[in-house]
Design an enzyme around this catalytic site. Structure first.
Site, PDB file in Angstrom:
ATOM      1  N   ASP A   1      12.055  27.154  38.031  1.00 43.11           N
ATOM      2  CA  ASP A   1      13.042  27.949  38.008  1.00 43.11           C
ATOM      3  C   ASP A   1      14.440  27.728  38.149  1.00 43.11           C
ATOM      4  OD1 ASP A   1      13.568  30.520  37.382  1.00 43.11           O
ATOM      5  OD2 ASP A   1      12.493  31.555  38.997  1.00 43.11           O
TER       6      ASP A   1
ATOM      7  N   HIS B   1      10.027  34.058  27.439  1.00 47.84           N
ATOM      8  CA  HIS B   1      10.596  34.728  28.362  1.00 47.84           C
ATOM      9  C   HIS B   1      12.041  33.987  28.282  1.00 47.84           C
ATOM     10  CE1 HIS B   1      12.067  35.887  32.439  1.00 47.84           C
ATOM     11  NE2 HIS B   1      12.032  34.442  32.782  1.00 47.84           N
TER      12      HIS B   1
END
Length: 526
Positions: free
Chosen positions: A231, A376
């Site tokens: 991330d 996403h």
């Protein structure tokens, strides 16, 4: 801006070497009486090689448009690099005592961006503070700082951003949270020591309402969120702070994140004390990891030459838009490429309208074979799908951190979550609607976004999107389907995959304002 007139006078009288050593620093930060602290020997940051590096103070100083990093709280610009972080939410019970202690004892503890950029100047525990609208009002600050969402509070907008208020933690319901301390260090022991110090200073002037302890995941999972994906790769480059813009990284004006700076859409109307502050959006997002893993195992993509396990990994990668290593599926469509994922000069360098395997007949407005329109990372950063003028106003800086333990053997065996874990989501922006609210309500939870594609119902974001918790269809996740018993395959980019439930559930949060150090001083004097 950090450079005073005297700085430019020095240019004509000093050599380059003298200038670097002697350049004065112009800052709006108030003087602080800091108690000497032990020096660090190791950074309180994690530093996965795939993520953009932070600049040095010296590099920022050399920028023509350098920000006043002596006056900006440390969490706003650094992104997702903390080892451990505690969020301590409080209410103010005695405003007069709180403001007195804020000025005399808390302000000297607040960590600046300048201090956080070097191990030598990092405190043992970094401390930041932010206030909700009701918190500012409780402290006698009634100025309009130019954000209606901040005034309304997150609870009033729960359904707007797709939350189910019945699932919110009672601590976040209403507007009783007045502020939050953010404490970051290498160990929870150091964090707890600093928290005890703060509580001792403030005494009965505050009441604890809620706390959440976050931590980077252990070992090889450091930098990865609980579903297992690396991330923080796609942070924007901030003009006046970022000295090296990586390939594929978008440079944007600091006013998208800092009030009163260049690019702030309300730059001329902010009160002076609010300059260099930022709106902090906090969200406690539970992740249902065993259920997510079981869904992938039950629905492997049936791709020629791939095992069922590899098909499950591919489905997860296409839902996210990246493999767990951080490699984008647009550049590596059918298998993970950990070398690509770890290379910060390549892992963010792509545009959805440029084919990864160039084909003159390919037009990616009509093709999601390499990356689904609803993936996403494409939903929240539709690079090339929109013009920069349409996308750039909605950039945020994410400063999130995982919370909760690793999945237990019992949870993995039963595919059922029994322990709370997830993401302590933090974003910074100068306008909450343009940032978080827009992303969540207009892009993430919109079945028709990305606009202008052939498929009219792309679906919500398969990771953090929601349609009230029920099943929802996502197109483009399965690019190939078998057409007969001989296992011939054909392209079917519009084939829907049904996601049976939300794998990420919000348990609430709040909107805060993270003032500059001069802003904290002004609040204390209000």
């Amino acid at each position: 801006m950090r450079k005073s007139i005297s700085t430019f006078i020095l240019l004509s009288v000093l050599s380059v070497g003298q200038l670097v050593a002697a350049r004065p620093r112009s800052t709006n930060a108030p003087p602080r009486r800091r108690t000497p602290q032990p020096r660090r020997t190791t950074s309180l940051f994690i530093n996965p090689p795939a993520l953009p590096d932070l600049p040095t103070v010296q590099a920022v100083d050399k920028l023509d448009d350098a920000l006043d990093i002596d006056n900006i709280q440390s969490d706003i610009l650094v992104g997702m690099k903390k080892t451990k972080e505690l969020f301590f939410f409080f209410g103010v019970e005695d405003a007069a005592t709180f403001k007195s202690k804020l000025a005399s004892d808390i302000l000297p503890l607040i960590t600046t961006t300048t201090e956080i950029l070097s191990t030598d100047t990092q405190p043992i525990t970094a401390v930041n503070i932010a206030f909700s609208h009701t918190g500012l009002v409780a402290l006698g600050v009634n100025d309009d700082i130019g954000d209606t969402d901040f005034v309304s509070g997150q609870f009033s907008e729960a359904t707007t951003v797709g939350d189910r208020p019945t699932l919110w933690d009672p601590a976040f319901a209403g507007t009783k949270i007045h502020g939050v301390f953010l404490l970051a260090s290498n160990t929870t022991e150091d964090i707890n020591t600093e928290l005890a110090n703060i509580q001792s200073i403030l005494g009965s002037s505050i009441t604890e309402i809620h706390r959440l302890q976050g931590a980077a995941r252990p070992g090889a999972e450091e930098g990865h969120e609980h579903f297992g994906f690396l991330d923080g790769i796609s942070q924007p480059a901030v003009n006046g702070f970022t000295d090296t813009v990586l390939p594929g990284q978008t440079p944007v004006d600091p006013g998208l994140f800092l009030l009163g700076e260049s690019g702030d859409p309300s730059q001329d109307s902010r009160p002076s004390w609010a300059v260099d502050g930022s709106f902090l959006v906090f969200r406690q997002l539970q992740q249902f990891v065993p259920e997510f893993n079981q869904f992938l195992a039950d629905h492997p993509l049936d791709i020629p030459g791939r095992t069922a396990e590899e098909g499950s990994e591919l489905l997860g990668a296409r839902m996210v838009g990246r493999w767990k290593s951080g490699a984008p599926v647009f550049l590596s469509p059918t298998q993970d490429d950990p070398v690509l994922g770890a290379d910060k000069n390549r892992n963010n360098d792509f545009n959805y309208l440029v084919a990864s395997d160039p084909d003159p007949g390919t037009e990616n407005h009509f093709n999601q074979t390499a990356c689904p329109f609803g993936a996403h990372i494409r939903k929240v950063h539709p690079r090339g799908d929109l013009s920069p003028s349409a996308e750039n106003p909605h950039f945020i800086i994410r400063s999130s951190i995982p919370y909760g333990p690793e999945v237990t053997d019992a949870e993995a065996a039963s595919s059922t979550t029994s322990v709370d874990r997830g993401l302590a989501f933090v974003s910074y922006q100068s306008n909450i609607f343009n940032g978080f609210v827009f992303l969540q309500s207009i892009w993430i939870n919109n079945v028709n976004f990305i606009f202008g594609k052939v498929d009219p119902t792309i679906g919500v974001d398969p990771i953090i999107g929601t349609l009230g918790g029920g099943p929802h269809n996502i197109s483009g996740l399965n690019p190939l389907i078998p057409v007969n018993e001989t296992v011939d395959f054909q392209d079917d980019p519009w084939n829907d995959v049904v996601i049976p439930r939300d794998f990420v559930v919000s348990h609430g949060g709040e909107y805060f304002f993270s003032p500059s150090l001069s802003g904290i001083s002004a609040i204390a004097a209000a």
